[in-house]
Scaffold this active site. Structure first.
Site, PDB file in Angstrom:
ATOM      1  N   ASN A 142      -9.988  -0.013  -0.246  1.00 47.81           N
ATOM      2  CA  ASN A 142      -8.477  -0.075  -0.359  1.00 47.81           C
ATOM      3  C   ASN A 142      -8.222  -0.517  -1.601  1.00 47.81           C
ATOM      4  O   ASN A 142      -8.085  -1.509  -1.849  1.00 47.81           O
ATOM      5  CB  ASN A 142      -8.054  -0.539   0.961  1.00 47.81           C
ATOM      6  CG  ASN A 142      -6.633  -0.733   1.019  1.00 47.81           C
ATOM      7  OD1 ASN A 142      -5.925  -0.238   0.232  1.00 47.81           O
ATOM      8  ND2 ASN A 142      -6.225  -1.126   2.382  1.00 47.81           N
ATOM      9  N   HIS A 166      -3.420   7.278   1.630  1.00 44.40           N
ATOM     10  CA  HIS A 166      -3.697   6.028   1.376  1.00 44.40           C
ATOM     11  C   HIS A 166      -5.089   5.662   2.057  1.00 44.40           C
ATOM     12  O   HIS A 166      -5.270   6.099   3.425  1.00 44.40           O
ATOM     13  CB  HIS A 166      -2.810   5.185   1.829  1.00 44.40           C
ATOM     14  CG  HIS A 166      -3.235   3.610   1.857  1.00 44.40           C
ATOM     15  ND1 HIS A 166      -3.748   2.980   0.707  1.00 44.40           N
ATOM     16  CD2 HIS A 166      -3.323   2.457   2.588  1.00 44.40           C
ATOM     17  CE1 HIS A 166      -4.187   1.883   0.648  1.00 44.40           C
ATOM     18  NE2 HIS A 166      -3.904   1.688   2.105  1.00 44.40           N
ATOM     19  N   CYS A 202       0.713  -1.105   0.174  1.00 46.55           N
ATOM     20  CA  CYS A 202      -0.034  -0.047   0.091  1.00 46.55           C
ATOM     21  C   CYS A 202       0.758   1.301  -0.068  1.00 46.55           C
ATOM     22  O   CYS A 202       0.397   2.396  -0.420  1.00 46.55           O
ATOM     23  CB  CYS A 202      -0.861  -0.040   1.148  1.00 46.55           C
ATOM     24  SG  CYS A 202      -2.099  -1.239   1.213  1.00 46.55           S
TER      25      CYS A 202
HETATM   26  O1  UT7 Z   1      -4.006  -0.839   3.672  1.00 45.72           O
HETATM   27  C1  UT7 Z   1      -3.394  -1.716   4.536  1.00 45.72           C
HETATM   28  C2  UT7 Z   1      -3.433  -1.521   5.750  1.00 45.72           C
HETATM   29  N1  UT7 Z   1      -4.690  -1.758   6.385  1.00 45.72           N
HETATM   30  C3  UT7 Z   1      -5.091  -1.401   7.206  1.00 45.72           C
HETATM   31  O2  UT7 Z   1      -4.906  -0.252   7.628  1.00 45.72           O
HETATM   32  C4  UT7 Z   1      -6.111  -2.055   7.887  1.00 45.72           C
HETATM   33  C5  UT7 Z   1      -6.314  -1.632   9.398  1.00 45.72           C
HETATM   34  N2  UT7 Z   1      -7.590  -2.283  10.036  1.00 45.72           N
HETATM   35  C6  UT7 Z   1      -8.611  -2.002  10.040  1.00 45.72           C
HETATM   36  O3  UT7 Z   1      -9.005  -1.156   9.158  1.00 45.72           O
HETATM   37  C7  UT7 Z   1      -9.610  -2.701  10.949  1.00 45.72           C
HETATM   38  O4  UT7 Z   1      -9.075  -3.311  12.022  1.00 45.72           O
HETATM   39  C8  UT7 Z   1     -10.750  -3.890  10.405  1.00 45.72           C
HETATM   40  C9  UT7 Z   1     -11.834  -2.914   9.598  1.00 45.72           C
HETATM   41  C10 UT7 Z   1      -9.872  -4.556   9.388  1.00 45.72           C
HETATM   42  C11 UT7 Z   1     -11.454  -4.316  11.283  1.00 45.72           C
HETATM   43  O5  UT7 Z   1     -11.919  -3.604  12.420  1.00 45.72           O
HETATM   44  P1  UT7 Z   1     -11.813  -3.561  13.897  1.00 45.72           P
HETATM   45  O6  UT7 Z   1     -12.608  -2.674  14.504  1.00 45.72           O
HETATM   46  O7  UT7 Z   1     -10.400  -3.653  14.328  1.00 45.72           O
HETATM   47  O8  UT7 Z   1     -12.635  -5.031  14.360  1.00 45.72           O
HETATM   48  P2  UT7 Z   1     -11.876  -6.420  14.801  1.00 45.72           P
HETATM   49  O9  UT7 Z   1     -11.068  -6.922  13.665  1.00 45.72           O
HETATM   50  O10 UT7 Z   1     -11.296  -6.188  16.042  1.00 45.72           O
HETATM   51  O11 UT7 Z   1     -13.284  -7.423  14.979  1.00 45.72           O
HETATM   52  C12 UT7 Z   1     -14.215  -7.155  15.642  1.00 45.72           C
HETATM   53  C13 UT7 Z   1     -15.452  -8.023  15.416  1.00 45.72           C
HETATM   54  C14 UT7 Z   1     -15.020  -9.308  15.442  1.00 45.72           C
HETATM   55  O12 UT7 Z   1     -16.063 -10.219  16.044  1.00 45.72           O
HETATM   56  P3  UT7 Z   1     -15.988 -10.682  17.474  1.00 45.72           P
HETATM   57  O13 UT7 Z   1     -14.932 -11.511  17.579  1.00 45.72           O
HETATM   58  O14 UT7 Z   1     -15.713  -9.340  18.362  1.00 45.72           O
HETATM   59  O15 UT7 Z   1     -17.216 -11.208  17.772  1.00 45.72           O
HETATM   60  C15 UT7 Z   1     -14.781  -9.663  13.978  1.00 45.72           C
HETATM   61  O16 UT7 Z   1     -15.160 -11.167  13.849  1.00 45.72           O
HETATM   62  O17 UT7 Z   1     -16.036  -7.750  13.959  1.00 45.72           O
HETATM   63  C16 UT7 Z   1     -16.124  -9.000  13.360  1.00 45.72           C
HETATM   64  N3  UT7 Z   1     -15.808  -8.740  11.945  1.00 45.72           N
HETATM   65  C17 UT7 Z   1     -16.915  -8.313  11.000  1.00 45.72           C
HETATM   66  N4  UT7 Z   1     -18.223  -8.626  11.377  1.00 45.72           N
HETATM   67  C18 UT7 Z   1     -18.854  -8.171  10.065  1.00 45.72           C
HETATM   68  C19 UT7 Z   1     -14.768  -8.686  11.284  1.00 45.72           C
HETATM   69  N5  UT7 Z   1     -14.807  -8.394  10.114  1.00 45.72           N
HETATM   70  C20 UT7 Z   1     -16.135  -8.317   9.959  1.00 45.72           C
HETATM   71  C21 UT7 Z   1     -17.111  -7.955   8.678  1.00 45.72           C
HETATM   72  N6  UT7 Z   1     -18.726  -8.009   9.187  1.00 45.72           N
HETATM   73  N7  UT7 Z   1     -16.725  -7.658   7.512  1.00 45.72           N
END
Ligand code: UT7
Length: 326
Positions: A283, A253, A116
């Site tokens: 992204n 980005h 990225c």
């Molecule tokens: O460009 C490269 C660099 N990449 C980035 O900068 C990405 C950085 N990270 C992020 O943008 C975020 O961490 C995400 C959008 C990927 C995830 O958001 P988050 O607030 O960090 O969520 P999390 O991974 O801590 O997950 C929270 C909950 C989990 O459920 P439980 O374990 O709390 O029951 C996940 O399973 O959200 C769940 N979850 C989803 N639910 C519905 C994860 N993905 C999804 C989804 N739909 N697509």
């Protein structure tokens, strides 16, 4: 005033594939919802390349528009750098394929792989040629088909990415060695290979011979993003000799709206100065900065003479920022 050669961005272009995939489209086959994706990321839709559309086609379309905007023709291009992590083939470089498809004469052509952060890295590499008078007309392209790397059963990643390409033409321009000069004025590039496991693709020509799928510990990457990006932005501004507050537009980005807002808050940047395309593009990895730049230029917000700050973070981890006066 001393006379110096600067690398000026003289044209910008972007290309997005026709096919649009909404959050509701994804919710039909993966356990997610439009509400979750919008709230946690800011993404509403993404573009997806057609099955027979390799990344070089996206790159060529963006490059043609950038050349047109710069008033340049393919026969004038002597350097092509493509930032990509989703090449048509393991080799040759996408840049040489673009060179052939555009009909550019023999020149320099190669890819930069910094995921990225690729576009910021590639601009810095181009600056090494252009500001030393070793290229008179360079194309720097960020082009990606990230949807090809998705594990469509992993809701934590497959909702985040899209396909697209953005390009800029970079040409030498005489400057006076001050911040009033047009061109690339400062950089800060970073990498930390110890964080590989946070974001990587589980395949490659020299390991399992597969293309592989993208794997990410999203919340861990998130933890590093705001701090890392903010440090690089501050360092790039210092390298350019400007204050972060004097920048006209931030062209980040586009990974997550919460990261964009977090960086803006930490650096005291007015959110109205941040170009956001995440809602429509998702992204697009190395393509997201030039696509956002293209958006801002075409809708009239970003004007010639504006001071811009570009920043990114991605797999590696790699990250960086760049200051340029358009
Ligand atoms: O460009 C490269 C660099 N990449 C980035 O900068 C990405 C950085 N990270 C992020 O943008 C975020 O961490 C995400 C959008 C990927 C995830 O958001 P988050 O607030 O960090 O969520 P999390 O991974 O801590 O997950 C929270 C909950 C989990 O459920 P439980 O374990 O709390 O029951 C996940 O399973 O959200 C769940 N979850 C989803 N639910 C519905 C994860 N993905 C999804 C989804 N739909 N697509």
């Amino acid at each position: 005033m001393t006379s110096v050669l600067r690398s000026a961005v003289t044209g910008v272009g972007g290309y997005l594939p026709d096919r649009v995939v909404t959050n509701d489209d994804l919710a039909k086959f993966v356990d997610t919802s439009d509400e979750w994706i919008v709230e946690r990321t800011g993404i509403r839709q993404r573009h997806q390349a057609a099955d027979d559309q390799p990344v070089s086609d996206l790159a060529v379309a963006a490059a043609r528009r950038a050349l047109e905007a710069a008033g340049r023709t393919p026969d004038e291009v002597d350097l092509i750098i493509v930032a990509t992590t989703t090449a048509d083939l393991t080799f040759p470089a996408v840049a040489t394929i673009v060179q052939r498809k555009l009909g550019c004469p023999v020149g320099i052509a190669f890819d930069v792989q910094a995921v990225c952060s690729g576009f910021v890295y590639a601009l810095s590499v181009a600056d090494g040629f252009v500001a030393r008078n070793r290229s008179q007309c360079a194309l720097v392209i960020g082009a990606e088909t990230m949807t090809r790397l998705m594990d469509w059963t992993d809701r934590g990643t497959c909702v985040l990415f899209g396909d697209g390409a953005g390009a800029v033409v970079v040409e030498p321009r005489a400057g006076e060695g001050t911040t009033a000069d047009r061109g690339l004025l400062g950089f800060a590039l970073r990498a930390d290979g110890t964080k590989q496991e946070l974001l990587f693709v589980d395949g490659g020509p020299s390991t399992n011979g597969q293309v592989g799928k993208l794997r990410m510990q999203g919340n861990q990457v998130f933890r590093h993003a705001v701090v890392n990006i903010s440090e690089a932005v501050t360092a790039a501004a210092a390298d350019a000799g400007i204050e972060v507050s004097s920048v006209d537009w931030f062209v980040p980005h586009q990974a997550n709206l919460r990261i964009l807002q977090g960086v803006a808050r930490r650096l005291g940047i007015d959110e109205a100065k941040v170009i956001t395309t995440l809602d429509r593009h998702a992204n697009t990895s190395a393509a997201s900065i030039p696509l956002a730049l293209d958006q801002g230029v075409r809708d009239g917000r970003i004007k010639p003479g504006n001071m811009l700050l570009l920043e990114a973070m991605g797999g590696g981890l790699t990250w960086g920022a760049c200051v340029l006066r358009l």
